[in-house]
Design a protein around this motif. Structure first.
Motif, PDB file in Angstrom:
ATOM      1  N   VAL A  57     -26.066  41.253 -33.135  1.00 17.18           N
ATOM      2  CA  VAL A  57     -25.676  41.937 -31.900  1.00 17.18           C
ATOM      3  C   VAL A  57     -24.186  41.657 -31.685  1.00 17.18           C
ATOM      4  CG1 VAL A  57     -26.090  42.158 -29.415  1.00 17.18           C
ATOM      5  CG2 VAL A  57     -27.977  41.578 -30.959  1.00 17.18           C
ATOM      6  N   TYR A  77     -26.933  36.314 -24.966  1.00 14.34           N
ATOM      7  CA  TYR A  77     -28.156  36.028 -25.729  1.00 14.34           C
ATOM      8  C   TYR A  77     -29.371  35.899 -24.817  1.00 14.34           C
ATOM      9  CZ  TYR A  77     -28.358  31.057 -24.460  1.00 14.34           C
ATOM     10  OH  TYR A  77     -28.482  29.875 -23.785  1.00 14.34           O
ATOM     11  N   VAL A  80     -30.845  39.247 -24.309  1.00 17.80           N
ATOM     12  CA  VAL A  80     -31.485  39.697 -25.544  1.00 17.80           C
ATOM     13  C   VAL A  80     -32.823  38.989 -25.732  1.00 17.80           C
ATOM     14  CG1 VAL A  80     -31.263  39.729 -28.066  1.00 17.80           C
ATOM     15  CG2 VAL A  80     -29.289  40.261 -26.636  1.00 17.80           C
ATOM     16  N   LEU A  83     -35.951  40.571 -24.272  1.00 14.86           N
ATOM     17  CA  LEU A  83     -36.492  41.842 -24.770  1.00 14.86           C
ATOM     18  C   LEU A  83     -37.738  41.603 -25.614  1.00 14.86           C
ATOM     19  CD1 LEU A  83     -33.205  43.663 -25.832  1.00 14.86           C
ATOM     20  CD2 LEU A  83     -34.687  44.277 -23.931  1.00 14.86           C
ATOM     21  N   VAL A  86     -38.258  39.906 -29.614  1.00 18.29           N
ATOM     22  CA  VAL A  86     -37.218  38.953 -29.997  1.00 18.29           C
ATOM     23  C   VAL A  86     -37.821  37.545 -30.002  1.00 18.29           C
ATOM     24  CG1 VAL A  86     -35.004  37.924 -29.388  1.00 18.29           C
ATOM     25  CG2 VAL A  86     -35.356  40.377 -29.104  1.00 18.29           C
ATOM     26  N   VAL A 235     -30.173  37.519 -33.962  1.00 17.19           N
ATOM     27  CA  VAL A 235     -31.534  37.665 -33.425  1.00 17.19           C
ATOM     28  C   VAL A 235     -32.545  37.555 -34.551  1.00 17.19           C
ATOM     29  CG1 VAL A 235     -33.127  39.261 -32.289  1.00 17.19           C
ATOM     30  CG2 VAL A 235     -30.731  39.164 -31.566  1.00 17.19           C
ATOM     31  N   ASP A 249     -33.754  48.902 -28.895  1.00 19.49           N
ATOM     32  CA  ASP A 249     -33.879  48.426 -27.491  1.00 19.49           C
ATOM     33  C   ASP A 249     -32.600  47.734 -27.045  1.00 19.49           C
ATOM     34  OD1 ASP A 249     -36.364  49.428 -27.282  1.00 19.49           O
ATOM     35  OD2 ASP A 249     -37.430  47.526 -27.625  1.00 19.49           O
ATOM     36  N   ILE A 250     -32.038  46.939 -27.934  1.00 24.55           N
ATOM     37  CA  ILE A 250     -30.806  46.207 -27.572  1.00 24.55           C
ATOM     38  C   ILE A 250     -29.681  47.206 -27.294  1.00 24.55           C
ATOM     39  CG2 ILE A 250     -29.029  44.605 -28.427  1.00 24.55           C
ATOM     40  CD1 ILE A 250     -31.313  43.225 -30.052  1.00 24.55           C
ATOM     41  N   LYS A 254     -28.883  46.926 -23.406  1.00 27.62           N
ATOM     42  CA  LYS A 254     -27.879  45.871 -23.244  1.00 27.62           C
ATOM     43  C   LYS A 254     -26.447  46.372 -23.462  1.00 27.62           C
ATOM     44  CE  LYS A 254     -30.962  43.024 -22.207  1.00 27.62           C
ATOM     45  NZ  LYS A 254     -31.078  42.716 -20.760  1.00 27.62           N
ATOM     46  N   ALA A 258     -26.085  46.787 -32.080  1.00 27.55           N
ATOM     47  CA  ALA A 258     -27.020  45.930 -32.822  1.00 27.55           C
ATOM     48  C   ALA A 258     -27.215  46.507 -34.220  1.00 27.55           C
ATOM     49  CB  ALA A 258     -28.350  45.861 -32.094  1.00 27.55           C
TER      50      ALA A 258
END
Lengths: 397, 238
Positions: A57, A77, A80, A83, A86, A235, A249-250, A254, A258
């Motif tokens: 990321v 982090y 993250v 989520l 993860v 991650v 998703d990241i 966010k 990623a």
């Protein structure tokens, strides 16, 4: 039927072998160049594998942390980690810098990581992992550091407590791993004069040094010396989840970039190493042409030295194809000797290179085929000269 | 006379028009099997051209050549009778050169055995034939030597063995004694006579060498492309 090529080679084997060895050293250099490229690719793959991450990321719209600068907050982090899918997430920093080792400076990539999290070196050759929060380091063996030695990064001394291997940057600089907080500090740590100068400048700013607001100046000074940035968050995806889904998703939630392992590999190999690969490719082409020219010249010269014998052979009834075969076999023989010498040479000197040189069997097989084809093509000039020899030249005036 | 080689009206012209040169003009020769004749003449007289025509390395302009009773060239009947001149040279004509020109990367045996091998004989049979000839020429003790290890006389004897290897009806010897002293030159002529007699081969010796000219029973003088036959002294050198 006698092998004319074999007999000729045996007759002047010293000259032939020496010539083959000369050619072999050139082929060895060619194989090594290919090995340098393979080594770069392999280093990149090992770097990704040993980082223990499934997703990198980085700052939005960047290709960091290896290919370009990336800066994100060191608390990113946490978001993250929340989520789904993860399993682990941890901040890392990467900074290429000179590390003081005794009286010399070593160019290294200093990596800040959190022990027990992704980013930590995968395995140690010797020593132990970091057990203290500050001033301990794990170094790649290519740095030349030894266990128990003290190295200086910026203003602080670190003790080398562990050694790892095959952890080098895409530029080939060996890595030194230190605690994340130390690395963050090292990234922005200024010298004392600069700190004093900055403090004086801040104190002189009436907006930041208001008489009625006690503690404001101290707070501003503290904010200026603390670094809350990292270069990436690594991650690890939980079992049953795919890296691509989690990466999506990241990116969506966010507002960070990623990259999955495959994407990061693409960035490292196709983009970062691409120029080096083209450079090496050019060298390979030039070395191949030079090798071909050398073989052609040698075989041509050897053939010209036998013009009278070739005329006699033709006069007494030797077929053109036998004479062409003799020259072709000699060229191939030269190529074979050259390849064997080249392969052995490359195998011997590869470990002495500062960067990893990976000699792959498939490359060697390809090189062998190319050497044989090049030698066959290179012999055509000599064959042409031999076939043009008039058998009448063997007879008098 | 049985026919080793017969040449009738052989001519060779180089170039065309005003610059044409007639190197050979209506040459006639006939050499019987087992006979050794000399071909003498000054430089530029046409000796080498004649040798090249006889050796099937250049094509005459006109004339007829017969080898062992078989016509090999007839300008009035299409020229060469075979397209494979290489095989003709290999199987039916032996060559001895001014310098021995042995193949330096083959040993003595294989230098001689190469010709039968090229003709398709087995390695064993070819080497047996080579050893037989080397023995006849008294160089069998050097059979495994490299050409560079031989004396000049030995090298010339090996080149004679090579010329005889495929039992050709004719051998063309181009100044074979030029690099040799008198004794060795006469020794070579003696060997040529022995071999011609033993293997019933017609041998034409092109020479300038005054030492050996008196040994021939028949001599062809060539001057300005024309030959004149005369009887030689036939001095005994046995």
């Amino acid at each position: 039927m006698i092998s004319l090529a074999g007999r000729d080679i045996l007759h002047s084997w010293g000259k032939f072998v020496l010539t083959g060895m000369g050619l072999g050293l050139l082929i060895g250099a060619t194989l090594t160049m290919a090995g340098v490229y393979r080594g770069m690719v392999d280093d990149a793959k090992v770097l990704l594998t040993n980082s223990g991450a499934d997703i990198w990321v980085v700052q939005k719209d960047t290709q960091g942390p290896y290919a370009e600068a990336s800066s994100i907050r060191d608390d990113a982090y946490r978001g993250v980690l929340g989520l789904p899918g993860v399993a682990q997430a941890a901040s890392v920093t990467y900074l290429t810098m000179q590390v003081r080792h005794g009286d010399t400076d070593e160019r290294t990539m200093v990596v800040g990581f959190e022990p027990g999290q992704p980013g930590e070196p995968a395995y140690l050759l010797a020593g132990r992992r970091l057990s203290r929060g500050h001033y301990e380091a794990i170094a790649d063996v290519k740095t030349g550091f030894r266990l128990g030695e003290r190295i200086r990064i910026r203003r602080h001394d670190y003790e080398v407590v562990g050694l790892t291997r095959r952890m080098v940057s895409s530029g080939g600089d060996p890595m030194v791993f230190i605690p994340l907080k130390d690395a963050q500090e090292a990234q922005f740590l200024k010298d004392n004069d600069a700190i004093i100068s900055d403090r004086a400048r801040t104190a002189g700013n009436p907006g930041l040094n208001r008489p009625g607001v006690p503690g404001l100046l101290d707070a501003v000074n503290a904010a200026q010396t603390i670094n809350h940035s990292v270069n990436a968050v690594l991650v690890k995806v939980g079992a049953g989840d795919t890296a691509e889904t989690v990466a999506q998703d990241i990116r969506r939630w966010k507002h960070l970039q990623a990259y999955t392992r495959a994407q990061m590999e693409e960035i490292l190999i196709a983009k970062l190493i691409a120029t080096s690969a083209k450079q090496i490719g050019m060298f390979l082409v030039i070395l191949t042409i030079v090798s071909a020219a050398i073989v052609a010249f040698i075989i041509y010269t050897m053939t010209l030295g036998k013009i009278r014998e070739i005329a006699v052979l033709k006069l007494i009834g030797t077929r053109n194809r036998s004479i062409a075969g003799m020259i072709l076999q000699q060229a191939m023989g030269l190529g074979l000797i050259g390849f064997v010498v080249g392969k052995i040479s490359a195998t011997i000197w590869a470990p002495a290179f500062p960067k990893y040189v990976l000699l792959e069997t498939a490359d060697a097989m390809r090189a062998f085929a190319i050497v044989m084809v090049v030698c066959a093509l290179a012999s055509t000039l000599a064959i042409r000269a031999a076939l043009k020899v008039d058998p009448a030249t063997a007879i008098g005036g | 006379m049985d026919e080793g080689i017969r040449i009738e009206g052989l001519s060779k012209r180089y170039g065309a028009g005003d610059t044409a040169v007639d190197a050979l003009k209506e040459v006639n020769m006939s050499i019987a099997p087992g006979e050794v004749v000399g071909l003498v003449g000054p430089s530029g007289s046409g000796k080498t051209t004649l040798l090249k025509c006889l050796g099937a390395v250049i094509e005459p302009t006109r004339g007829r050549m017969t080898l062992g009773g078989e016509v090999i060239y007839d300008s009035d009947d299409g020229g060469w009778k075979t397209k494979d001149l290489r095989a003709l040279r290999r199987d039916r004509i032996g060559f001895i050169f001014q310098a021995p020109y042995l193949i330096p990367f083959l040993d003595v045996t294989d230098n001689v055995a190469l010709l039968p091998m090229l003709a398709g004989r087995t390695n064993g049979a070819s080497r047996a034939r080579a050893l037989e000839l080397l023995q006849a020429l008294d160089v069998a003790h050097r059979a495994k030597a490299q050409p560079s290890e031989l004396s000049g006389g030995e090298q010339q004897r090996v080149s004679i063995a090579r010329a005889l290897a495929n039992q050709p009806p004719v051998i063309l010897a181009d100044e074979p004694t030029a690099p040799l002293d008198s004794d060795r030159a006469l020794a070579v002529v003696r060997i040529l006579n022995q071999m011609a007699s033993q293997y019933q081969t017609a041998i034409i010796v092109v020479t300038h060498d005054e030492k050996i000219i008196p040994t021939f029973k028949r001599i062809y003088h060539i001057r300005d492309g024309r030959t004149v036959e005369e009887a030689g002294e036939g001095r005994d050198i046995s």
